[in-house]
Design a protein around this motif. Structure first.
Motif, PDB file in Angstrom:
ATOM      1  N   ARG A 170     125.343  30.452  46.796  1.00 47.42           N
ATOM      2  CA  ARG A 170     124.816  31.400  45.817  1.00 47.42           C
ATOM      3  C   ARG A 170     123.612  30.826  45.071  1.00 47.42           C
ATOM      4  O   ARG A 170     123.600  29.653  44.677  1.00 47.42           O
ATOM      5  N   LEU A 171     122.621  31.678  44.890  1.00 48.09           N
ATOM      6  CA  LEU A 171     121.518  31.445  43.970  1.00 48.09           C
ATOM      7  C   LEU A 171     121.711  32.418  42.816  1.00 48.09           C
ATOM      8  O   LEU A 171     121.971  33.606  43.045  1.00 48.09           O
ATOM      9  N   ALA A 172     121.570  31.942  41.584  1.00 49.04           N
ATOM     10  CA  ALA A 172     121.832  32.803  40.427  1.00 49.04           C
ATOM     11  C   ALA A 172     120.718  32.687  39.401  1.00 49.04           C
ATOM     12  O   ALA A 172     120.145  31.607  39.192  1.00 49.04           O
ATOM     13  N   PHE A 173     120.424  33.817  38.745  1.00 47.97           N
ATOM     14  CA  PHE A 173     119.398  33.886  37.717  1.00 47.97           C
ATOM     15  C   PHE A 173     119.922  34.689  36.536  1.00 47.97           C
ATOM     16  O   PHE A 173     120.764  35.577  36.708  1.00 47.97           O
ATOM     17  N   PHE A 174     119.431  34.397  35.335  1.00 45.67           N
ATOM     18  CA  PHE A 174     119.800  35.182  34.160  1.00 45.67           C
ATOM     19  C   PHE A 174     118.546  35.548  33.378  1.00 45.67           C
ATOM     20  O   PHE A 174     117.514  34.861  33.432  1.00 45.67           O
ATOM     21  N   GLY A 175     118.620  36.660  32.646  1.00 44.34           N
ATOM     22  CA  GLY A 175     117.466  37.188  31.949  1.00 44.34           C
ATOM     23  C   GLY A 175     116.959  36.261  30.856  1.00 44.34           C
ATOM     24  O   GLY A 175     117.737  35.620  30.164  1.00 44.34           O
ATOM     25  N   LYS A 176     115.637  36.194  30.700  1.00 45.18           N
ATOM     26  CA  LYS A 176     115.055  35.374  29.648  1.00 45.18           C
ATOM     27  C   LYS A 176     115.358  35.948  28.266  1.00 45.18           C
ATOM     28  O   LYS A 176     115.539  35.202  27.302  1.00 45.18           O
ATOM     29  N   GLU A 177     115.429  37.262  28.163  1.00 43.36           N
ATOM     30  CA  GLU A 177     115.704  37.907  26.879  1.00 43.36           C
ATOM     31  C   GLU A 177     117.178  38.285  26.732  1.00 43.36           C
ATOM     32  O   GLU A 177     117.716  38.264  25.632  1.00 43.36           O
ATOM     33  N   ASP A 178     117.814  38.632  27.832  1.00 46.05           N
ATOM     34  CA  ASP A 178     119.226  39.034  27.815  1.00 46.05           C
ATOM     35  C   ASP A 178     119.998  38.089  28.725  1.00 46.05           C
ATOM     36  O   ASP A 178     119.981  38.214  29.946  1.00 46.05           O
ATOM     37  N   LYS A 179     120.703  37.134  28.114  1.00 45.50           N
ATOM     38  CA  LYS A 179     121.418  36.113  28.894  1.00 45.50           C
ATOM     39  C   LYS A 179     122.590  36.698  29.682  1.00 45.50           C
ATOM     40  O   LYS A 179     123.087  36.079  30.620  1.00 45.50           O
ATOM     41  N   ASP A 180     123.057  37.893  29.312  1.00 45.62           N
ATOM     42  CA  ASP A 180     124.162  38.531  30.037  1.00 45.62           C
ATOM     43  C   ASP A 180     123.692  39.281  31.277  1.00 45.62           C
ATOM     44  O   ASP A 180     124.514  39.733  32.081  1.00 45.62           O
ATOM     45  N   PHE A 181     122.392  39.432  31.425  1.00 44.35           N
ATOM     46  CA  PHE A 181     121.808  40.090  32.601  1.00 44.35           C
ATOM     47  C   PHE A 181     121.647  39.045  33.693  1.00 44.35           C
ATOM     48  O   PHE A 181     120.904  38.076  33.541  1.00 44.35           O
ATOM     49  N   ARG A 182     122.375  39.239  34.792  1.00 39.28           N
ATOM     50  CA  ARG A 182     122.365  38.248  35.877  1.00 39.28           C
ATOM     51  C   ARG A 182     122.032  38.904  37.212  1.00 39.28           C
ATOM     52  O   ARG A 182     122.399  40.052  37.467  1.00 39.28           O
ATOM     53  N   LEU A 219     122.994  39.017  50.227  1.00 38.35           N
ATOM     54  CA  LEU A 219     123.645  40.042  49.420  1.00 38.35           C
ATOM     55  C   LEU A 219     123.264  39.796  47.963  1.00 38.35           C
ATOM     56  O   LEU A 219     123.654  38.791  47.367  1.00 38.35           O
ATOM     57  N   MET A 220     122.483  40.707  47.398  1.00 38.58           N
ATOM     58  CA  MET A 220     122.067  40.589  46.003  1.00 38.58           C
ATOM     59  C   MET A 220     122.986  41.431  45.128  1.00 38.58           C
ATOM     60  O   MET A 220     123.282  42.578  45.462  1.00 38.58           O
ATOM     61  N   GLU A 221     123.424  40.849  44.015  1.00 41.41           N
ATOM     62  CA  GLU A 221     124.237  41.579  43.049  1.00 41.41           C
ATOM     63  C   GLU A 221     123.536  41.540  41.691  1.00 41.41           C
ATOM     64  O   GLU A 221     123.127  40.474  41.221  1.00 41.41           O
ATOM     65  N   VAL A 222     123.389  42.713  41.099  1.00 37.16           N
ATOM     66  CA  VAL A 222     122.829  42.849  39.758  1.00 37.16           C
ATOM     67  C   VAL A 222     123.984  43.103  38.810  1.00 37.16           C
ATOM     68  O   VAL A 222     124.758  44.051  39.010  1.00 37.16           O
ATOM     69  N   LYS A 223     124.125  42.268  37.791  1.00 36.16           N
ATOM     70  CA  LYS A 223     125.267  42.324  36.888  1.00 36.16           C
ATOM     71  C   LYS A 223     124.742  42.473  35.461  1.00 36.16           C
ATOM     72  O   LYS A 223     124.003  41.614  34.970  1.00 36.16           O
ATOM     73  N   LEU A 224     125.114  43.573  34.816  1.00 38.65           N
ATOM     74  CA  LEU A 224     124.562  43.856  33.499  1.00 38.65           C
ATOM     75  C   LEU A 224     125.491  44.741  32.698  1.00 38.65           C
ATOM     76  O   LEU A 224     126.353  45.431  33.251  1.00 38.65           O
TER      77      LEU A 224
END
Length: 275
Positions: free
Chosen positions: A153-165, A197-202
């Motif tokens: 897995r590669l994972a990223f989180f939002g610069k402004e919203d840390k819960d946005f992954r 497989l990309m997953e957007v979690k928000l």
């Protein structure tokens, strides 16, 4: 302290290598790599999914119900000791909203809990609540280890919203033998080489920049499920004496067992925990 409860929306997308390579630089304008993914590094996730002997949990899940749930044991390392930390997770989806509960246990505690019903001892209030929910699930579902699913897995989180992954899973490996997190990751590949497989979690709406970027790259939403796809692939071996297709197996699924409460004094609402 590890987060033990999540509540969010999840959307999935299947990407080609070209789409992935084009998307990543655009993501980095608005997102940061996860701490475990600095300098292009990835990390591994190892799971054991549990199901009934007639595969009723996954068949129910694939029938697109309003409510569904699944139990899995997760580790981020290949376990080498009964004292290694693992995550026992109960993932629920209610009307499109994903609620995930997880208890941080040792491998021995998780095994004793699932196999013998021995409740883990903990003084953490949130962990006690999660354990109660899993205990309720186990009391209504006679489950065994069903399938191993591991991936990078590669994972990223939002610069402004840390819960946005946003996460990218690849090299998804599955097997129905050697169902232990103490074994090396080997088995059948679920995706073709170069597929992601990309997953957007928000917890809120999709950012406009992401919607436009996905549209420009012709990246469209999919209902792909790792365990669901594995089950579809395995149907011919699971039902060797029947000419049964994946969709036909769904038609014969029994009523959802967890919806039949054995103790009327215990309800899902009484076990819920606001997050």
């Amino acid at each position: 302290m590890a987060i033990t409860a999540f509540k969010r929306y999840e959307m999935k997308f299947m990407l080609s290598q070209t789409q992935f390579d084009t998307l990543i630089p655009k993501l980095l304008v608005y997102m940061n790599p996860d701490d475990h993914c600095q300098n292009g590094k990835d990390y591994s996730i190892y799971n054991i999914y549990y199901d009934t002997r007639d595969h009723n949990l996954i068949r129910h899940s694939l029938s697109k119900p309003y409510y569904k749930e699944k139990l899995r044991l997760r580790s981020y390392n290949i376990s080498t000791s009964p004292d290694d930390k693992v995550f026992l997770e109960l993932k629920k989806k209610i009307g499109g909203i994903v609620n995930k509960r997880r208890a941080v246990l040792t491998m021995k505690e998780a095994d004793d809990f699932i196999k013998f019903g021995k409740r883990p001892v903990t003084t953490n209030t949130m962990t006690q609540q999660v354990v109660s929910e899993i205990e309720y699930f186990l009391s209504h579902n006679d489950v065994d280890p069903a399938v191993y699913i591991g991936y990078k897995r590669l994972a990223f989180f939002g610069k402004e919203d840390k819960d946005f992954r946003v996460t990218f899973d690849y090299e998804i490996t599955t097997r129905r033998t050697d169902l232990s997190l103490e074994k090396a990751s080997y088995g059948d590949q679920l995706l073709d080489k170069g597929q992601y497989l990309m997953e957007v979690k928000l917890s809120d709406s999709v950012p406009m920049w992401l919607s436009k970027t996905l549209s420009d790259l012709l990246i469209y939403r999919t209902g792909f499920s790792k365990y669901g796809q594995e089950f579809e692939n395995a149907c011919s071996s699971l039902y060797p004496t029947h000419d049964v297709s994946y969709r036909e197996s769904l038609d014969s699924a029994k009523p959802w067992p967890s919806m039949v409460r054995r103790d009327p004094s215990v309800t899902r609402d009484s076990l819920s925990y606001s997050i």
